[in-house]
Design an enzyme around this catalytic site. Structure first.
Site, PDB file in Angstrom:
ATOM      1  N   GLN A 243       0.824  -1.201   0.000  1.00  0.00           N
ATOM      2  CA  GLN A 243       0.000   0.000   0.000  1.00  0.00           C
ATOM      3  C   GLN A 243       0.860   1.254   0.000  1.00  0.00           C
ATOM      4  O   GLN A 243       0.599   2.214  -0.735  1.00  0.00           O
ATOM      5  CB  GLN A 243      -0.907   0.003   1.231  1.00  0.00           C
ATOM      6  CG  GLN A 243      -1.944   1.114   1.228  1.00  0.00           C
ATOM      7  CD  GLN A 243      -2.926   0.967   0.087  1.00  0.00           C
ATOM      8  OE1 GLN A 243      -3.401  -0.115  -0.201  1.00  0.00           O
ATOM      9  NE2 GLN A 243      -3.217   2.063  -0.595  1.00  0.00           N
ATOM     10  N   HIS A 246       2.397   3.072  -3.242  1.00  0.00           N
ATOM     11  CA  HIS A 246       1.594   3.864  -4.185  1.00  0.00           C
ATOM     12  C   HIS A 246       2.115   5.291  -4.276  1.00  0.00           C
ATOM     13  O   HIS A 246       2.374   5.800  -5.363  1.00  0.00           O
ATOM     14  CB  HIS A 246       0.126   3.884  -3.756  1.00  0.00           C
ATOM     15  CG  HIS A 246      -0.637   2.690  -4.219  1.00  0.00           C
ATOM     16  ND1 HIS A 246      -0.940   2.473  -5.545  1.00  0.00           N
ATOM     17  CD2 HIS A 246      -1.177   1.645  -3.546  1.00  0.00           C
ATOM     18  CE1 HIS A 246      -1.633   1.356  -5.664  1.00  0.00           C
ATOM     19  NE2 HIS A 246      -1.776   0.818  -4.464  1.00  0.00           N
ATOM     20  N   GLU A 311     -10.505   2.524   2.456  1.00  0.00           N
ATOM     21  CA  GLU A 311     -10.646   2.090   1.067  1.00  0.00           C
ATOM     22  C   GLU A 311     -10.547   0.568   0.974  1.00  0.00           C
ATOM     23  O   GLU A 311     -11.368  -0.088   0.338  1.00  0.00           O
ATOM     24  CB  GLU A 311      -9.540   2.743   0.238  1.00  0.00           C
ATOM     25  CG  GLU A 311      -9.516   2.328  -1.221  1.00  0.00           C
ATOM     26  CD  GLU A 311      -8.326   2.905  -1.953  1.00  0.00           C
ATOM     27  OE1 GLU A 311      -8.331   2.879  -3.197  1.00  0.00           O
ATOM     28  OE2 GLU A 311      -7.372   3.395  -1.298  1.00  0.00           O
ATOM     29  N   HIS A 312      -9.516   0.007   1.612  1.00  0.00           N
ATOM     30  CA  HIS A 312      -9.318  -1.441   1.649  1.00  0.00           C
ATOM     31  C   HIS A 312      -9.268  -1.889   3.107  1.00  0.00           C
ATOM     32  O   HIS A 312      -8.678  -1.210   3.943  1.00  0.00           O
ATOM     33  CB  HIS A 312      -7.997  -1.846   0.986  1.00  0.00           C
ATOM     34  CG  HIS A 312      -7.782  -1.279  -0.377  1.00  0.00           C
ATOM     35  ND1 HIS A 312      -6.962  -0.182  -0.601  1.00  0.00           N
ATOM     36  CD2 HIS A 312      -8.271  -1.648  -1.583  1.00  0.00           C
ATOM     37  CE1 HIS A 312      -6.953   0.088  -1.901  1.00  0.00           C
ATOM     38  NE2 HIS A 312      -7.738  -0.781  -2.517  1.00  0.00           N
ATOM     39  N   ASP A 345      -6.412  -5.481  -6.633  1.00  0.00           N
ATOM     40  CA  ASP A 345      -5.933  -4.439  -7.545  1.00  0.00           C
ATOM     41  C   ASP A 345      -5.910  -4.906  -8.989  1.00  0.00           C
ATOM     42  O   ASP A 345      -5.939  -4.091  -9.910  1.00  0.00           O
ATOM     43  CB  ASP A 345      -4.516  -3.993  -7.152  1.00  0.00           C
ATOM     44  CG  ASP A 345      -4.521  -2.973  -6.029  1.00  0.00           C
ATOM     45  OD1 ASP A 345      -5.587  -2.392  -5.762  1.00  0.00           O
ATOM     46  OD2 ASP A 345      -3.450  -2.748  -5.430  1.00  0.00           O
ATOM     47  N   HIS A 404     -52.560  20.886  -8.039  1.00  0.00           N
ATOM     48  CA  HIS A 404     -52.233  19.464  -7.958  1.00  0.00           C
ATOM     49  C   HIS A 404     -53.504  18.684  -7.579  1.00  0.00           C
ATOM     50  O   HIS A 404     -53.836  17.662  -8.188  1.00  0.00           O
ATOM     51  CB  HIS A 404     -51.155  19.210  -6.896  1.00  0.00           C
ATOM     52  CG  HIS A 404     -49.764  19.500  -7.348  1.00  0.00           C
ATOM     53  ND1 HIS A 404     -49.338  20.755  -7.689  1.00  0.00           N
ATOM     54  CD2 HIS A 404     -48.685  18.667  -7.517  1.00  0.00           C
ATOM     55  CE1 HIS A 404     -48.056  20.702  -8.037  1.00  0.00           C
ATOM     56  NE2 HIS A 404     -47.636  19.437  -7.941  1.00  0.00           N
TER      57      HIS A 404
END
Length: 418
Positions: A243, A246, A311-312, A345, A404
């Site tokens: 991770q 990145h 996220e993960h 991924d 209406h």
């Protein structure tokens, strides 16, 4: 290591937004809106140091790219594409009919995909976005990716060819998002933009939302890992490093109720960093955005993970199933030691474009259904109308919307008179 209280205090401080780039991104957007291709060529040279004669990658280069990569890579791209396509076909929304009302789904007409190209090449991003758009039957799929001095990586172009991307343009950053939102002489205006990017890409998507649809406003990539005394230290360390490589802002969270396990990871982490090819990136990420968290029990672990809304999430405990249904806010969940985040991924099936920075509290990962729009259809017969109209009339009267009410009543009156 940090307690729950210490972690939350530190994390909130680290998340304070840096808005210094907002004005410069606004200027880029306005420049592209006004000057179109001219602005694109200028920014390609200014930011990427690439002076192009044309922005669009010729179709023959996209088709030929498949011959420029190894057989192994071609096979890997095709296999991943197969798994992703199969999964997305299974979850695609279908038209729903319930008597005299129903819901219809339609593909978005034109979609733009941002494929990062700064610190690494990401053909997987093409697979995880364009495949979904194709399954949704999007008519025109446009890829933008930062220009490179030696041309776009053949692996990215090969992924575009395999997934059925229509056109590819060499432009990155905020300028590419503006070009897709407004259109230029070369780049068509699209209806929605998807795909991960750096802070300039995310900020431009945020500023242009409404002019164009977007998938999400992405923050730094992140993973939370839950471990116990039986977890494999080396597996956990490699997942943390995967991770962190990145970028320098990538976030990693390691939670455990076992203090000795956290200590073992801490003792071996630096040695693993020193052996990593992308050490310079990893080291900065770990130094500034790695959070070892000691929780008191499983309930506190669940509470902290739901707060992070990562996220993960990788759960490598003896009984990972215990967390299912209790952890609500997460982009994607990976259970057990043989479901590392890295498999998600590339090849598992669900897209790797996922909510970050606590946005999993109200959003979800990209799916084929994000490339569909829908509308309802109401076609009542006389009997059904007579059955539900009195309720609608009462509500119209309560709200003081008299026409209406009249629109509803006249149909009952006419029916009685006839």
């Amino acid at each position: 290591m940090l307690s729950k209280t210490q972690f939350i205090k530190q994390f909130e401080q680290d998340r304070i937004a840096d808005e210094r780039n907002t004005e410069s991104v606004k200027n880029i957007i306005e420049d592209v809106k006004t000057n179109k291709d001219q602005a694109i060529f200028k920014y390609n040279k200014k930011f990427d140091n690439v002076d192009l004669e044309q922005i669009e990658v010729p179709q023959h280069e996209i088709k030929n790219s498949i011959n420029l990569i190894s057989h192994e890579l071609k096979s890997a791209l095709e296999t991943s594409h197969k798994y992703i396509k199969a999964f997305q076909q299974k979850i695609k929304h279908e038209n729903v009919t319930t008597g005299q009302t129903y819901q219809l789904y339609h593909p978005i007409e034109k979609v733009g995909i941002y494929v990062p190209g700064g610190k690494a090449s990401y053909p997987s991003t093409v697979l995880m976005t364009a495949t979904l758009a194709k399954v949704a039957n999007v008519k025109e799929i446009i890829v933008v990716t930062p220009p490179q001095k030696d041309g776009i990586d053949p692996a990215i172009l090969a992924a575009c060819h395999i997934t059925g991307v229509n056109r590819v343009f060499q432009v990155g950053g905020a300028q590419s998002i503006a070009a897709l939102a407004y259109g230029t002489e070369s780049i068509p205006k699209v209806d929605k933009i998807v795909g991960p990017g750096n802070q300039f890409v995310s900020l431009s998507k945020q500023l242009l939302y409404g002019v164009v649809g977007i998938d999400q406003i992405a923050g730094p990539s992140e993973i939370a890992l839950i471990a116990d005394e039986h977890s494999n230290v080396d597996y956990i360390i490699q997942d943390i490093l995967a991770q962190a490589e990145h970028d320098e802002q990538a976030r990693t969270f390691l939670l455990s109720t076992d203090q000795s396990f956290l200590s073992k990871v801490n003792q071996k982490l630096q040695q693993a960093i020193d052996l990593a090819p992308r050490k310079n990136i990893i080291e900065k990420s770990i130094k500034n955005f790695h959070y070892p968290i000691l929780t008191t029990d499983i309930n506190e672990t669940i509470e902290v993970v739901n707060y992070i809304a990562p996220e993960h999430l990788s759960i490598q405990t003896t009984e990972p199933d215990l967390y299912i249904g209790k952890i609500k806010y997460v982009g994607a969940m990976f259970l057990g030691q043989y479901s590392p985040e890295a498999i998600g991924d590339y090849a598992a099936g669900p897209s790797h474009v996922l909510p970050t920075d606590q946005t999993a509290r109200f959003s979800n990962g990209l799916t084929v259904n994000d490339f569909l729009t829908s509308h309802s259809v109401i076609h009542l017969d006389e009997h059904a109308y007579q059955e539900i109209a009195p309720s609608a009339i009462a509500l119209a009267e309560e709200e003081g919307l008299y026409q209406h009410k009249q629109s509803l009543e006249v149909r009952l009156t006419n029916n009685k008179e006839s």
